[in-house]
Design a protein around this motif. Structure first.
Motif, mmCIF file in Angstrom:
data_model
loop_
_atom_site.group_PDB
_atom_site.id
_atom_site.type_symbol
_atom_site.label_atom_id
_atom_site.label_comp_id
_atom_site.label_asym_id
_atom_site.label_seq_id
_atom_site.Cartn_x
_atom_site.Cartn_y
_atom_site.Cartn_z
ATOM 1 N N ALA A 1 -7.474 -0.678 -2.177
ATOM 2 C CA ALA A 1 -6.539 0.251 -1.562
ATOM 3 C C ALA A 1 -6.357 1.477 -2.447
ATOM 4 C CB ALA A 1 -5.187 -0.442 -1.343
ATOM 5 N N ASP A 2 -6.179 2.612 -1.811
ATOM 6 C CA ASP A 2 -5.938 3.861 -2.536
ATOM 7 C C ASP A 2 -4.431 3.994 -2.764
ATOM 8 O OD1 ASP A 2 -6.592 6.463 -3.631
ATOM 9 O OD2 ASP A 2 -5.670 7.297 -1.823
ATOM 10 N N VAL A 3 -4.036 4.144 -4.019
ATOM 11 C CA VAL A 3 -2.610 4.229 -4.360
ATOM 12 C C VAL A 3 -2.343 5.542 -5.077
ATOM 13 C CG1 VAL A 3 -0.689 3.137 -5.565
ATOM 14 C CG2 VAL A 3 -2.506 1.714 -4.609
ATOM 15 N N GLN A 4 -1.368 6.280 -4.592
ATOM 16 C CA GLN A 4 -0.988 7.551 -5.216
ATOM 17 C C GLN A 4 0.528 7.578 -5.429
ATOM 18 O OE1 GLN A 4 -2.414 10.936 -3.010
ATOM 19 N NE2 GLN A 4 -4.404 9.988 -2.604
ATOM 20 N N ASN A 5 0.913 8.204 -6.502
ATOM 21 C CA ASN A 5 2.339 8.380 -6.793
ATOM 22 C C ASN A 5 2.694 9.829 -6.483
ATOM 23 O OD1 ASN A 5 4.911 8.646 -7.928
ATOM 24 N ND2 ASN A 5 4.466 7.109 -9.493
ATOM 25 N N VAL A 6 3.374 10.011 -5.364
ATOM 26 C CA VAL A 6 3.738 11.366 -4.930
ATOM 27 C C VAL A 6 5.245 11.537 -5.053
ATOM 28 C CG1 VAL A 6 3.678 13.039 -3.045
ATOM 29 C CG2 VAL A 6 1.802 11.402 -3.327
ATOM 30 N N SER A 7 5.644 12.354 -6.008
ATOM 31 C CA SER A 7 7.071 12.625 -6.241
ATOM 32 C C SER A 7 7.876 11.345 -6.423
ATOM 33 C CB SER A 7 7.660 13.444 -5.081
ATOM 34 O OG SER A 7 6.974 14.669 -4.939
ATOM 35 N N GLY A 8 7.274 10.405 -7.163
ATOM 36 C CA GLY A 8 7.973 9.154 -7.449
ATOM 37 C C GLY A 8 7.852 8.107 -6.358
ATOM 38 N N GLU A 9 7.193 8.439 -5.257
ATOM 39 C CA GLU A 9 7.018 7.490 -4.150
ATOM 40 C C GLU A 9 5.562 7.034 -4.090
ATOM 41 O OE1 GLU A 9 7.509 7.224 0.727
ATOM 42 O OE2 GLU A 9 7.996 9.077 -0.344
ATOM 43 N N LEU A 10 5.363 5.700 -3.974
ATOM 44 C CA LEU A 10 4.011 5.157 -3.900
ATOM 45 C C LEU A 10 3.459 5.318 -2.492
ATOM 46 C CD1 LEU A 10 4.169 1.841 -5.983
ATOM 47 C CD2 LEU A 10 3.263 4.060 -6.670
ATOM 48 N N ILE A 11 2.312 5.950 -2.372
ATOM 49 C CA ILE A 11 1.624 6.100 -1.087
ATOM 50 C C ILE A 11 0.369 5.225 -1.141
ATOM 51 C CG2 ILE A 11 0.585 7.694 0.552
ATOM 52 C CD1 ILE A 11 3.542 8.188 0.063
ATOM 53 N N VAL A 12 0.347 4.193 -0.318
ATOM 54 C CA VAL A 12 -0.762 3.232 -0.332
ATOM 55 C C VAL A 12 -1.509 3.297 0.996
ATOM 56 C CG1 VAL A 12 -1.423 0.817 -0.674
ATOM 57 C CG2 VAL A 12 0.625 1.714 -1.800
ATOM 58 N N SER A 13 -2.838 3.363 0.925
ATOM 59 C CA SER A 13 -3.657 3.342 2.141
ATOM 60 C C SER A 13 -4.905 2.509 1.889
ATOM 61 C CB SER A 13 -4.047 4.767 2.566
ATOM 62 O OG SER A 13 -4.780 5.398 1.530
ATOM 63 N N GLY A 14 -5.281 1.709 2.868
ATOM 64 C CA GLY A 14 -6.468 0.866 2.701
ATOM 65 C C GLY A 14 -6.909 0.225 4.003
ATOM 66 N N LEU A 15 -6.494 0.834 5.115
ATOM 67 C CA LEU A 15 -6.762 0.242 6.426
ATOM 68 C C LEU A 15 -8.247 0.132 6.725
ATOM 69 C CD1 LEU A 15 -5.717 -0.839 9.137
ATOM 70 C CD2 LEU A 15 -5.636 1.530 9.945
ATOM 71 N N ASP A 16 -8.999 1.213 6.519
ATOM 72 C CA ASP A 16 -10.427 1.221 6.871
ATOM 73 C C ASP A 16 -11.212 0.166 6.096
ATOM 74 O OD1 ASP A 16 -9.967 3.251 8.637
ATOM 75 O OD2 ASP A 16 -10.655 4.851 7.306
ATOM 76 N N SER A 17 -10.971 0.101 4.788
ATOM 77 C CA SER A 17 -11.714 -0.870 3.979
ATOM 78 C C SER A 17 -11.331 -2.299 4.342
ATOM 79 C CB SER A 17 -11.459 -0.617 2.488
ATOM 80 O OG SER A 17 -10.086 -0.679 2.182
ATOM 81 N N ALA A 18 -10.058 -2.525 4.639
ATOM 82 C CA ALA A 18 -9.603 -3.868 4.994
ATOM 83 C C ALA A 18 -10.182 -4.320 6.328
ATOM 84 C CB ALA A 18 -8.078 -3.918 5.041
ATOM 85 N N THR A 19 -10.141 -3.430 7.333
ATOM 86 C CA THR A 19 -10.653 -3.811 8.651
ATOM 87 C C THR A 19 -12.176 -4.004 8.621
ATOM 88 O OG1 THR A 19 -10.700 -1.464 9.256
ATOM 89 C CG2 THR A 19 -8.791 -2.744 9.956
ATOM 90 N N SER A 20 -12.868 -3.232 7.783
ATOM 91 C CA SER A 20 -14.322 -3.397 7.639
ATOM 92 C C SER A 20 -14.646 -4.775 7.063
ATOM 93 C CB SER A 20 -14.904 -2.309 6.737
ATOM 94 O OG SER A 20 -14.767 -1.040 7.317
ATOM 95 N N LEU A 21 -13.851 -5.183 6.084
ATOM 96 C CA LEU A 21 -14.045 -6.502 5.472
ATOM 97 C C LEU A 21 -13.799 -7.616 6.483
ATOM 98 C CD1 LEU A 21 -14.512 -8.118 2.804
ATOM 99 C CD2 LEU A 21 -12.033 -8.088 2.500
ATOM 100 N N ILE A 22 -12.726 -7.505 7.251
ATOM 101 C CA ILE A 22 -12.397 -8.534 8.247
ATOM 102 C C ILE A 22 -13.471 -8.583 9.333
ATOM 103 C CG2 ILE A 22 -10.718 -9.280 9.977
ATOM 104 C CD1 ILE A 22 -8.573 -7.813 8.268
ATOM 105 N N GLN A 23 -13.942 -7.423 9.776
ATOM 106 C CA GLN A 23 -14.985 -7.369 10.805
ATOM 107 C C GLN A 23 -16.263 -8.039 10.323
ATOM 108 O OE1 GLN A 23 -14.675 -6.193 13.980
ATOM 109 N NE2 GLN A 23 -16.756 -6.952 14.346
ATOM 110 N N ALA A 24 -16.633 -7.775 9.062
ATOM 111 C CA ALA A 24 -17.836 -8.403 8.498
ATOM 112 C C ALA A 24 -17.671 -9.917 8.429
ATOM 113 C CB ALA A 24 -18.111 -7.835 7.110
ATOM 114 N N ALA A 25 -16.469 -10.365 8.043
ATOM 115 C CA ALA A 25 -16.197 -11.802 7.979
ATOM 116 C C ALA A 25 -16.259 -12.430 9.366
ATOM 117 C CB ALA A 25 -14.830 -12.049 7.339
ATOM 118 N N LYS A 26 -15.719 -11.723 10.368
ATOM 119 C CA LYS A 26 -15.754 -12.235 11.746
ATOM 120 C C LYS A 26 -17.195 -12.368 12.249
ATOM 121 C CE LYS A 26 -15.284 -9.653 15.380
ATOM 122 N NZ LYS A 26 -16.370 -10.127 16.273
ATOM 123 N N ASN A 27 -18.005 -11.345 11.980
ATOM 124 C CA ASN A 27 -19.410 -11.387 12.403
ATOM 125 C C ASN A 27 -20.149 -12.552 11.750
ATOM 126 O OD1 ASN A 27 -19.052 -9.087 13.942
ATOM 127 N ND2 ASN A 27 -19.832 -7.688 12.373
#
Length: 281
Positions: free
Chosen positions: A232-258
């Motif tokens: 997941a991509d984590v950034q600290n913006v003005s003291g607030e943590l911004i976390v994103s990782g949807l695409d990588s997570a869904t790609s992993l789950i899709q590969a596991a499902k296949n």
């Protein structure tokens, strides 16, 4: 519980007694049968524990570690090295971010909207998991290496999907990468066993299908190795943590499902193929 008491434990006791008697007269002990009997006991106890945890309310659970304690033991009952797990827990994947040290913790902090989308993907994976459970239930897994390997692959894939929800034994990106490697190794062994079955099967649609499904397993194992480098991509913006990782997570789950789907089809085709070549003997 009844099955464990009436079938599994007596079976295990019988194997222990036979092993002791054989060793007493210097006879060879069939290690595979003994391991299978032990694994059935482990599986039974693990399922009971899991059922108890699932039927408890959140207020009854002492901590997150209740779910994680069992993860130091693999599906086939081998204990994972405790030293290795402690070393991995010290790895800080986000040294510049306070409050997050590994990829699993980052997954826990994803926005609710992304968590909801991941949950939807996990549910699709679980549909394949239920199909897998139905298929393997048709087999007697006593000494059946195809089923043992398939279950082992399934267990690791479940751990990988748990990771995308910030749960389970896999904590770091390297944990996920290593899990994908283990799946690939098991897939190679499964390929060897299934090809041995195909070699003894007369030329037929079943044999062609089995060989085609094995090619899918190789493809999806490779796909899983690529998508396992999830972080997941984590950034600290003005003291607030911004976390994103949807695409990588869904790609992993899709590969596991296949891959799960390919394993299900391989197990089914192996069963049919083995039936065909037994009839020709």
């Amino acid at each position: 519980v009844r099955l464990l008491k009436s079938d599994v434990m007596p079976n295990f006791s019988s194997h222990v007694e036979n092993a002791v008697n054989a060793l007493g007269v210097n006879k060879t002990v069939d290690e595979n049968e003994f391991i299978d009997a032990s694994r059935l006991v482990y599986d039974g106890v693990r399922e009971i524990r899991r059922a108890v945890l699932l039927n408890r309310g959140e207020e009854d659970v002492d901590s997150d570690t209740e779910w994680e304690e069992e993860t130091d033991i693999s599906e086939i009952g081998s204990v994972r090295p405790q030293v290795e797990s402690r070393t991995e827990s010290l790895i800080d994947e986000y040294p510049d971010i306070s409050g997050i040290t590994n990829a699993r913790e980052a997954m826990k902090k994803l926005p609710d909207e992304e968590k909801a989308k991941i949950a939807q993907q996990v549910e699709v994976f679980r549909v394949e998991k239920r199909a897998f459970d139905r298929e393997v239930s048709k087999w007697d897994d006593q000494g059946n290496d195809v089923i043992v390997l398939a279950k082992h692959m399934c267990m690791i894939m479940m751990e990988m999907t748990d990771f995308t929800r910030g749960r389970g034994p896999l904590k770091t990106t390297m944990d996920v990468i290593n899990a994908a490697k283990k799946i690939s190794e098991a897939g190679t062994k499964l390929d060897k066993l299934a090809r041995a079955i195909a070699d003894q099967c007369p030329e037929s649609t079943t044999k062609k299908d089995l060989l085609a499904y094995l090619q899918r397993i190789a493809l999806y194992c490779h796909q899983l190795n690529i998508t396992s480098k999830v972080k997941a991509d984590v950034q600290n913006v003005s003291g607030e943590l911004i976390v994103s990782g949807l695409d990588s997570a869904t790609s992993l789950i899709q590969a596991a499902k296949n891959l799960m789907n390919a394993v299900v089809l391989t197990v089914k085709a192996s069963y049919v193929a083995s039936t065909k070549y037994r009839k020709t003997e």
